[in-house]
Design an enzyme around this catalytic site. Structure first.
Site, PDB file in Angstrom:
ATOM      1  N   ASP A  72       0.853  -1.186   0.000  1.00  0.00           N
ATOM      2  CA  ASP A  72       0.000   0.000   0.000  1.00  0.00           C
ATOM      3  C   ASP A  72       0.892   1.239   0.000  1.00  0.00           C
ATOM      4  O   ASP A  72       1.881   1.296   0.750  1.00  0.00           O
ATOM      5  CB  ASP A  72      -0.893   0.008   1.255  1.00  0.00           C
ATOM      6  CG  ASP A  72      -1.659   1.311   1.372  1.00  0.00           C
ATOM      7  OD1 ASP A  72      -1.333   2.116   2.264  1.00  0.00           O
ATOM      8  OD2 ASP A  72      -2.526   1.562   0.509  1.00  0.00           O
ATOM      9  N   GLU A 200       7.377  20.980 -18.896  1.00  0.00           N
ATOM     10  CA  GLU A 200       6.247  20.345 -19.602  1.00  0.00           C
ATOM     11  C   GLU A 200       5.244  21.405 -19.991  1.00  0.00           C
ATOM     12  O   GLU A 200       4.634  21.372 -21.055  1.00  0.00           O
ATOM     13  CB  GLU A 200       5.599  19.287 -18.704  1.00  0.00           C
ATOM     14  CG  GLU A 200       4.520  18.466 -19.375  1.00  0.00           C
ATOM     15  CD  GLU A 200       3.128  19.084 -19.328  1.00  0.00           C
ATOM     16  OE1 GLU A 200       2.942  20.072 -18.586  1.00  0.00           O
ATOM     17  OE2 GLU A 200       2.237  18.597 -20.041  1.00  0.00           O
ATOM     18  N   ASP A 335      -1.766   3.949  -5.406  1.00  0.00           N
ATOM     19  CA  ASP A 335      -1.745   2.488  -5.260  1.00  0.00           C
ATOM     20  C   ASP A 335      -1.780   1.797  -6.615  1.00  0.00           C
ATOM     21  O   ASP A 335      -1.137   0.752  -6.815  1.00  0.00           O
ATOM     22  CB  ASP A 335      -2.922   2.023  -4.392  1.00  0.00           C
ATOM     23  CG  ASP A 335      -2.758   2.432  -2.931  1.00  0.00           C
ATOM     24  OD1 ASP A 335      -3.786   2.629  -2.247  1.00  0.00           O
ATOM     25  OD2 ASP A 335      -1.600   2.593  -2.478  1.00  0.00           O
TER      26      ASP A 335
HETATM   27  N1  DTR Z   1      -1.112  18.505 -20.191  1.00  0.00           N
HETATM   28  C1  DTR Z   1      -1.427  18.596 -18.786  1.00  0.00           C
HETATM   29  C2  DTR Z   1      -2.891  18.550 -18.521  1.00  0.00           C
HETATM   30  C3  DTR Z   1      -3.621  17.628 -19.390  1.00  0.00           C
HETATM   31  C4  DTR Z   1      -4.684  17.980 -20.148  1.00  0.00           C
HETATM   32  N2  DTR Z   1      -5.182  16.866 -20.782  1.00  0.00           N
HETATM   33  C5  DTR Z   1      -4.437  15.809 -20.435  1.00  0.00           C
HETATM   34  C6  DTR Z   1      -4.538  14.488 -20.793  1.00  0.00           C
HETATM   35  C7  DTR Z   1      -3.615  13.577 -20.285  1.00  0.00           C
HETATM   36  C8  DTR Z   1      -2.600  14.027 -19.428  1.00  0.00           C
HETATM   37  C9  DTR Z   1      -2.503  15.380 -19.057  1.00  0.00           C
HETATM   38  C10 DTR Z   1      -3.443  16.250 -19.563  1.00  0.00           C
HETATM   39  C11 DTR Z   1      -0.827  19.835 -18.200  1.00  0.00           C
HETATM   40  O1  DTR Z   1      -1.435  20.916 -18.290  1.00  0.00           O
HETATM   41  O2  DTR Z   1       0.246  19.704 -17.625  1.00  0.00           O
HETATM   42 ZN    ZN Z   2      -0.475  22.001 -16.738  1.00  0.00          ZN
HETATM   43 ZN    ZN Z   3       0.469  18.640 -16.076  1.00  0.00          ZN
HETATM   44 CA    CA Z   4      -2.737   3.711  -0.400  1.00  0.00          CA
END
Ligand code: DTR
Ligand code: ZN
Ligand code: ZN
Ligand code: CA
Length: 348
Positions: A72, A200, A335
């Site tokens: 867990d 990112e 998990d």
């Molecule tokens: N790109 C991410 C948020 C996000 C929006 N749609 C998805 C789908 C799958 C993963 C992430 C996301 C961000 O804004 O960091």
């Molecule tokens: Zn984001």
């Molecule tokens: Zn994100």
């Molecule tokens: Ca847990």
């Protein structure tokens, strides 16, 4: 990240193990997975050294029993990491964004935990928008270096706020999973590599840099990359990436066994760091609890929460703080991540 990077037009060659594994898994009705709480608990002969978790279908057919279950993952531990990330943001201008001191402090916090737990860590620098960015990788010693299982999360926030759900949640969940691997002394067949990405939010630039610098010989060793970007949304959905049926089944079956229905992540393509790996033909998977889209009445019926409201009303806003979380979703996804690492890592 909201833009959609260009994607390959031709589908990259798929690994033959994926087809074999999918066939076996579909024939078996579901993948129940092999997991073990510690090497001593392994109740069956180790798979041949050459067989990776991905082509040792025996492992995938073996029932998940208490002797093999992943440990867990403590919600309290995950939230302790998130409290640290909140404090870092509060002490550094209110965010953990690329190029800002709060991001580097976040990297240093996570790296210190992993160094203390016996991981081989490395910081990869890159430049984006005129500022230095950092990726952190952490390799768990051992496992077959020809068969690597990766799990990653972006660690940067937007400039507007601390980014606790986006994406402290994914970062903290894989950190605690990595620490659990160490505490359990896991000896997986696969070589495990965890990663925390920079920039990112600028367009998956950190993971794109990492993949671009990875020689093709190294890329071919990565059996799968699992991405976790927003796994604790306050009005959560339970979405599973649908890029690879075998990896998807590991997650779906885990949630199904707990009576939680899931949906496939439809808007995910190109929207997070898994795209950097998928674009070069690496199998990907992952989990997501939703961002700015609105939860439907049908979704609220099965998942609870509030219909007509965004999964995360603080997406990319200053209010994405430590109070912008759903603990149940964060715990369940943490998990599920551990289950996937134990299952796909296939302890030897
Ligand atoms: N790109 C991410 C948020 C996000 C929006 N749609 C998805 C789908 C799958 C993963 C992430 C996301 C961000 O804004 O960091
Ligand atoms: Zn984001
Ligand atoms: Zn994100
Ligand atoms: Ca847990």
């Amino acid at each position: 990240m909201s833009s959609h990077p260009t994607r390959r037009t031709s589908a990259p060659p798929r690994r033959s193990w994926a087809r074999r594994a999918v066939t076996a898994a579909v024939a078996a009705g579901a993948i129940t997975g092999l997991v073990v709480t510690s090497p001593a608990a392994t109740a069956s002969p180790a798979a041949p050294a050459s067989a990776s978790a991905f082509n040792d279908t025996r492992a995938m057919d073996r029932p998940t029993t208490s002797a093999f279950a992943a440990p867990d993952i403590s919600l309290a531990n995950v939230k302790s990491h998130l409290n640290q990330l909140q404090t870092i943001a509060s002490n550094n201008g209110g965010n953990r964004a690329h190029g800002r001191p709060g991001y580097r402090a976040s990297i240093d916090y996570i790296k210190a935990k992993l160094d203390a737990a016996g991981y081989t860590t490395a910081i990869q620098q890159f430049t984006a928008n005129g500022a230095t960015g950092y990726n952190l990788t952490a390799d768990w010693p051992g496992g077959d270096p020809q068969n690597v299982l990766m799990a990653g999360a972006h660690l940067d926030s937007v400039n507007a706020g601390p980014g606790i759900n986006d994406n402290g949640s994914g970062s903290a969940a894989i950190l605690e999973t990595a620490l659990a691997v160490s505490r359990e002394g896991l000896k997986p067949q696969q070589h495990l590599r965890f990663a925390w990405w920079g920039a990112e939010e600028l367009g998956i630039l950190g993971s794109r840099h990492y993949v671009s610098k990875l020689p093709s010989t190294e890329r071919s060793k990565i059996d799968a990359y699992l991405n976790f970007d927003m796994v604790g949304s306050p009005n959560p959905g339970y979405f599973v990436y649908d890029d690879d049926r075998r990896v998807e089944a590991v997650f779906k079956n885990w949630f199904a066994a707990k009576g939680i229905s899931t949906e496939i992540e439809t808007e995910g393509d190109g929207r997070s760091d898994h795209a950097s790996f998928k674009n070069v033909g690496i199998t990907v998977g992952g989990l997501f609890t939703g961002a700015g889209r609105t939860k439907t009445a049908a979704q609220a019926q099965k998942w609870g929460g509030t219909a007509g409201q965004a999964f995360d009303r603080c997406y990319h806003r200053a209010c994405d703080t430590i109070s912008n979380l759903n603990d149940t979703a964060l715990d369940r996804n943490s998990d599920a991540i551990a289950h996937a690492i134990w299952t796909l890592g296939a302890p030897s």
